[in-house]
Write a protein that holds these residues in place. Sequence first.
Motif: not given
Length: 508
Positions: A394, A397, A412-414, A389-392, A408-409
């Motif tokens: 934004d 946000r 919204d994960r990449t 799991d990772s998040w870019t 880190q919803k």
Amino acid sequence: MKRAALVLSLLSLGALAVAQTSPKQQFGHGIGDDYWLANYIQFGDYWKKLDQDSPRFKLVEIGKSEEGRPQYMGVISDPANMANLGRYREIAAKLAKGEISGSDANRLAGEGKSVVWIDGGLHASEVLCAQVLMELSWQLVSRKDDETQNILKNCIVLLVNANPDGMQLCANWYMRNPKPEERSLRGLPVLYQKYIGHDDNRDFFTSTQSEVTNMNRVMYRQWYPQIVYNQHQTGPAGTVMFAPPFRDPFPYEVDPLVRSGLDMVSSAMENRFLSENKPGVTVRSGAPYSGWWNGGLRTMAYFHNMVGILTETIGSPTPMDIPFVASKQVPTMDLLSPIKPQKWHFRQSVDYSITSCYAILDYASRYRRDLLMNIYRMGRNNIARGRKDSWTPDPRRIAAAKSMDDLQKPEDRTPYAYVVPSTQEDFGTATKFVDALIKTGIAVRRASKPFDYDGQTWPAGSYVVRCDQAFRPHVISMFEPQDHPDDIPYAGAAPIPPYDSAGWTLAY
């Protein structure tokens, strides 16, 4: 007597390696002479001469231009390396793809050579840059100093003429006037790239033009250079050159080692200009260039874990003046050494360009192993990011976030992968999109039968682009919409506009 004859023979071979035809001998003009430009036919003839005479030089045709001319790349290195180019290319590819173990990578980094790409002439009306390739190739095959010897020992240098048709057009147009003092590039009758002119530097993520496709193949499917140097004109008024580092923003999905590597190479360049008493080089706020957008020759390199360098240099075969700009006479951290207004000759621009090239090559020689290991580390980092799991980041946000939970919803994960379904209405155009990805080194799979994932069935024939690959930043950049951050210097101020494209989502 036999031993003496052998020594004499070896000395003769050594002399052959450096006693090469200079541009002055070839053309009757030196590179950078006032009122003179070589065209692409002359360019090719000179590189053919070096290929014939020098064991340090190999001429490679990487494809055809849109007008059918051969597009040339000069490969330069020590003769011993030249005999094993296939092996060094294999090492560069294995390290860049990041799919080997750390111990294997360490071993290959010890064996491999830095691969440095230097191009010129992409925007052919910026005539300095292609001319510099001839001067640089001459210096690399002829010089005997320790620095050059170390560069040749530790590096594979790829010199690429980025726009053969444009060089032929612009040089011929400039030289058409028999009176040197009246020569000018004004009034070019046609585009200096057959179909898209100046926007050939907006095509690298789409690969619609032959020259771009040729270069992408070399960079992202064959040689995988650790440093990509893209030369342009012209420098900001009152200076000689803009050089990196660049201003923010920088793309969020790109590995931070790209930016730190960019800063290190930039420092090597700046130090060399100062040590050679070459003032007038500005950085960061000295020009609008950033690293944000994907699609230019040097910027797309970031999304492939490569250090992308851009310079913008003044200069014309017709002598010019450096104008007085009061703000450029004050030293700052972004302009350490101002230059006084003066008459400026083309050869001076050539000399500045050679300094930048040698600074980059000397860095690549000294830090060969680090460059090779870092491109491997970045590839491994991206593969690992694609498997968890990772998040870019934004901007919107982040501005709305009250805690890390907001950033880190789950929704919204990449993505771990992207599917291009074969049942969509215009699958032919979708396939063109996938072809563009493949041309830029992205691994794409195709489903041989229907498959299920997360409660959804995908049809046979669908394309699957996984994110656990070394060039993950480019995958994300091509599939996801961009959100350029607001660049507002203070409350109530107008935003600083993006340098170039703020968004480019090819998947759309």
